[in-house]
Design an enzyme around this catalytic site. Sequence first.
Site, PDB file in Angstrom:
ATOM      1  N   ARG A   1       0.866  -1.174   0.000  1.00 52.96           N
ATOM      2  CA  ARG A   1       0.000   0.000   0.000  1.00 52.96           C
ATOM      3  C   ARG A   1       0.905   1.228   0.000  1.00 52.96           C
ATOM      4  O   ARG A   1       1.962   1.234   0.667  1.00 52.96           O
ATOM      5  CB  ARG A   1      -0.901   0.032   1.241  1.00 52.96           C
ATOM      6  CG  ARG A   1      -2.050  -0.956   1.230  1.00 52.96           C
ATOM      7  CD  ARG A   1      -3.174  -0.541   0.276  1.00 52.96           C
ATOM      8  NE  ARG A   1      -4.298  -1.469   0.322  1.00 52.96           N
ATOM      9  CZ  ARG A   1      -4.510  -2.473  -0.541  1.00 52.96           C
ATOM     10  NH1 ARG A   1      -3.656  -2.693  -1.529  1.00 52.96           N
ATOM     11  NH2 ARG A   1      -5.572  -3.242  -0.429  1.00 52.96           N
TER      12      ARG A   1
ATOM     13  N   GLU B   1      -3.407   8.024  -4.021  1.00 50.64           N
ATOM     14  CA  GLU B   1      -3.908   7.572  -5.332  1.00 50.64           C
ATOM     15  C   GLU B   1      -5.208   8.291  -5.676  1.00 50.64           C
ATOM     16  O   GLU B   1      -6.030   8.506  -4.786  1.00 50.64           O
ATOM     17  CB  GLU B   1      -4.136   6.061  -5.291  1.00 50.64           C
ATOM     18  CG  GLU B   1      -2.839   5.296  -5.103  1.00 50.64           C
ATOM     19  CD  GLU B   1      -3.036   3.792  -4.960  1.00 50.64           C
ATOM     20  OE1 GLU B   1      -4.159   3.294  -5.184  1.00 50.64           O
ATOM     21  OE2 GLU B   1      -2.052   3.118  -4.619  1.00 50.64           O
TER      22      GLU B   1
ATOM     23  N   HIS C   1      -1.597   0.850  -9.735  1.00 49.71           N
ATOM     24  CA  HIS C   1      -2.258  -0.091  -8.817  1.00 49.71           C
ATOM     25  C   HIS C   1      -2.968  -1.229  -9.572  1.00 49.71           C
ATOM     26  O   HIS C   1      -4.190  -1.375  -9.510  1.00 49.71           O
ATOM     27  CB  HIS C   1      -3.251   0.644  -7.910  1.00 49.71           C
ATOM     28  CG  HIS C   1      -3.554  -0.116  -6.644  1.00 49.71           C
ATOM     29  ND1 HIS C   1      -3.868   0.491  -5.462  1.00 49.71           N
ATOM     30  CD2 HIS C   1      -3.581  -1.452  -6.389  1.00 49.71           C
ATOM     31  CE1 HIS C   1      -4.080  -0.428  -4.530  1.00 49.71           C
ATOM     32  NE2 HIS C   1      -3.911  -1.624  -5.079  1.00 49.71           N
TER      33      HIS C   1
HETATM   34  P1  NAP Z   1      -0.988 -11.722   4.275  1.00 45.15           P
HETATM   35  O1  NAP Z   1      -0.949 -13.153   3.848  1.00 45.15           O
HETATM   36  O2  NAP Z   1      -1.779 -11.348   5.469  1.00 45.15           O
HETATM   37  O3  NAP Z   1       0.525 -11.256   4.426  1.00 45.15           O
HETATM   38  C1  NAP Z   1       0.917 -10.091   5.084  1.00 45.15           C
HETATM   39  C2  NAP Z   1       2.116 -10.452   5.911  1.00 45.15           C
HETATM   40  O4  NAP Z   1       2.665  -9.264   6.449  1.00 45.15           O
HETATM   41  C3  NAP Z   1       1.786 -11.387   7.093  1.00 45.15           C
HETATM   42  O5  NAP Z   1       2.721 -12.429   7.121  1.00 45.15           O
HETATM   43  C4  NAP Z   1       1.966 -10.469   8.293  1.00 45.15           C
HETATM   44  O6  NAP Z   1       2.388 -11.178   9.446  1.00 45.15           O
HETATM   45  C5  NAP Z   1       3.055  -9.541   7.786  1.00 45.15           C
HETATM   46  N1  NAP Z   1       3.171  -8.314   8.549  1.00 45.15           N
HETATM   47  C6  NAP Z   1       2.200  -7.579   9.117  1.00 45.15           C
HETATM   48  N2  NAP Z   1       2.735  -6.506   9.748  1.00 45.15           N
HETATM   49  C7  NAP Z   1       4.078  -6.589   9.562  1.00 45.15           C
HETATM   50  C8  NAP Z   1       5.181  -5.811   9.981  1.00 45.15           C
HETATM   51  N3  NAP Z   1       5.000  -4.695  10.714  1.00 45.15           N
HETATM   52  N4  NAP Z   1       6.428  -6.203   9.640  1.00 45.15           N
HETATM   53  C9  NAP Z   1       6.617  -7.309   8.923  1.00 45.15           C
HETATM   54  N5  NAP Z   1       5.627  -8.107   8.486  1.00 45.15           N
HETATM   55  C10 NAP Z   1       4.363  -7.744   8.795  1.00 45.15           C
HETATM   56  O7  NAP Z   1      -1.526 -10.801   3.077  1.00 45.15           O
HETATM   57  P2  NAP Z   1      -1.262 -10.976   1.521  1.00 45.15           P
HETATM   58  O8  NAP Z   1      -2.410 -11.680   0.901  1.00 45.15           O
HETATM   59  O9  NAP Z   1       0.109 -11.504   1.294  1.00 45.15           O
HETATM   60  O10 NAP Z   1      -1.348  -9.425   1.079  1.00 45.15           O
HETATM   61  C11 NAP Z   1      -0.405  -8.512   1.599  1.00 45.15           C
HETATM   62  C12 NAP Z   1      -0.764  -7.069   1.277  1.00 45.15           C
HETATM   63  O11 NAP Z   1      -0.534  -6.825  -0.103  1.00 45.15           O
HETATM   64  C13 NAP Z   1      -2.240  -6.706   1.481  1.00 45.15           C
HETATM   65  O12 NAP Z   1      -2.490  -6.321   2.827  1.00 45.15           O
HETATM   66  C14 NAP Z   1      -2.461  -5.582   0.502  1.00 45.15           C
HETATM   67  O13 NAP Z   1      -2.344  -4.335   1.145  1.00 45.15           O
HETATM   68  C15 NAP Z   1      -1.345  -5.750  -0.520  1.00 45.15           C
HETATM   69  N6  NAP Z   1      -1.851  -6.074  -1.864  1.00 45.15           N
HETATM   70  C16 NAP Z   1      -1.672  -5.174  -2.866  1.00 45.15           C
HETATM   71  C17 NAP Z   1      -2.117  -5.476  -4.128  1.00 45.15           C
HETATM   72  C18 NAP Z   1      -1.934  -4.516  -5.261  1.00 45.15           C
HETATM   73  O14 NAP Z   1      -2.746  -4.488  -6.158  1.00 45.15           O
HETATM   74  N7  NAP Z   1      -0.880  -3.734  -5.291  1.00 45.15           N
HETATM   75  C19 NAP Z   1      -2.761  -6.688  -4.391  1.00 45.15           C
HETATM   76  C20 NAP Z   1      -2.933  -7.578  -3.340  1.00 45.15           C
HETATM   77  C21 NAP Z   1      -2.464  -7.261  -2.077  1.00 45.15           C
HETATM   78  P3  NAP Z   1       1.276 -11.670  10.546  1.00 45.15           P
HETATM   79  O15 NAP Z   1       0.426 -12.647   9.819  1.00 45.15           O
HETATM   80  O16 NAP Z   1       2.094 -12.262  11.638  1.00 45.15           O
HETATM   81  O17 NAP Z   1       0.538 -10.430  10.943  1.00 45.15           O
END
Ligand code: NAP
Length: 333
Positions: A243, A272, A290
């Site tokens: 993000r 954005e 995005h």
């Molecule tokens: P996810 O499986 O929940 O992965 C996020 C990871 O980040 C989890 O392992 C979490 O650990 C970790 N985390 C949280 N806070 C942290 C910190 N302060 N330091 C280090 N690690 C931390 O989610 P995902 O499906 O991979 O998606 C991740 C993010 O990508 C979404 O939240 C979204 O904002 C972004 N995204 C962007 C797009 C785009 O179009 N650009 C598309 C999809 C997703 P814990 O589980 O221990 O909290």
Amino acid sequence: MSRPKVLVTRLLPEKPLDVLREQCAVDLYDKHDPMPRELLIDKVGKVDAVICLLTDGMDRGVIEKAYSVRAICDVSVGYNNVDIAAARERSIWVTNTPDVLTDATANLTWALILGITRRVAEGDRLIRRGGWTGFRFDFLLGSDLAGKRLGIIGMGRIGQAVARRALAFGMEIVYLPSSRKRRRGVSRFDDGLRATPLPFDELMRTSDIVALHCPLTPETHHLIDDRALSLMKETAYLINVARGPVVDEVALAKALRARRIAGAGLDVFENEPTVLADLLDLDNVVLLPHIGSATVETRTAMAQLAVDNCLAILNGKRPLTPVPELTDLPVYS
Ligand code: NAP
């Protein structure tokens, strides 16, 4: 019996919408732009569920008007647009769309990694402005990936999918464990990634590419600031497909202009769709609007999952993918 009413805040693919229409009265805002806030506030008071996008600010002010809403179904995996505490107070389920977008987003991350390290967009722009004068041995030289270190911040579903692809490029993988994982003492993935956990400063100092895949939370807001950027190698690249506000964009633009880091690949921005003017004339950054999950198949699967979540809740069942903070909410009967 009257059919439940569902507000859909944006035009979605036809097939999932048809599935929703079979069981519900759908109030569709059939535009490609976000619904104005006043209209959103007016409409949430009249429906049983909302299917929305990350651009819809489902904040406390909106949720307090959602008198009969039982479900807020975000068509995205990141749900920083929803006030989870306000939803809990009203026992409203909030769901997101994990997993179905993991591969598309990891692939787009690699498009940015390859795009910036091999200067793809720069070369494209050069040809279009008639600037190519012929093959030269020392022209538009980029960086190799084999043997280099990829540092992942946010080693969740997408972070791990990015890491799996990195193995094919011969990269070494390090990652920052989340504070939750640090507290629980989880320090290593055992799924063949051979990824090493590192403290933040060491990851920033030693990585050749830093890729951001954490959610936007108070803890990760401006995680990459002037100090963090100053730790990076001059030859390193920053990739943000998480993000926008995870990165202090002003600090990043300064670091890129001064060549304090080699480059960046950004799919997301702080405000954005406005992109900081200071980034626009830099050749060492690739900018994408995005589009992390933007494939036909993935966007359709995301919309379908949001619809399935919505129908489950309205039919008195547990949703398929509630956000982790609200998995204990009671099922409506
Ligand atoms: P996810 O499986 O929940 O992965 C996020 C990871 O980040 C989890 O392992 C979490 O650990 C970790 N985390 C949280 N806070 C942290 C910190 N302060 N330091 C280090 N690690 C931390 O989610 P995902 O499906 O991979 O998606 C991740 C993010 O990508 C979404 O939240 C979204 O904002 C972004 N995204 C962007 C797009 C785009 O179009 N650009 C598309 C999809 C997703 P814990 O589980 O221990 O909290």
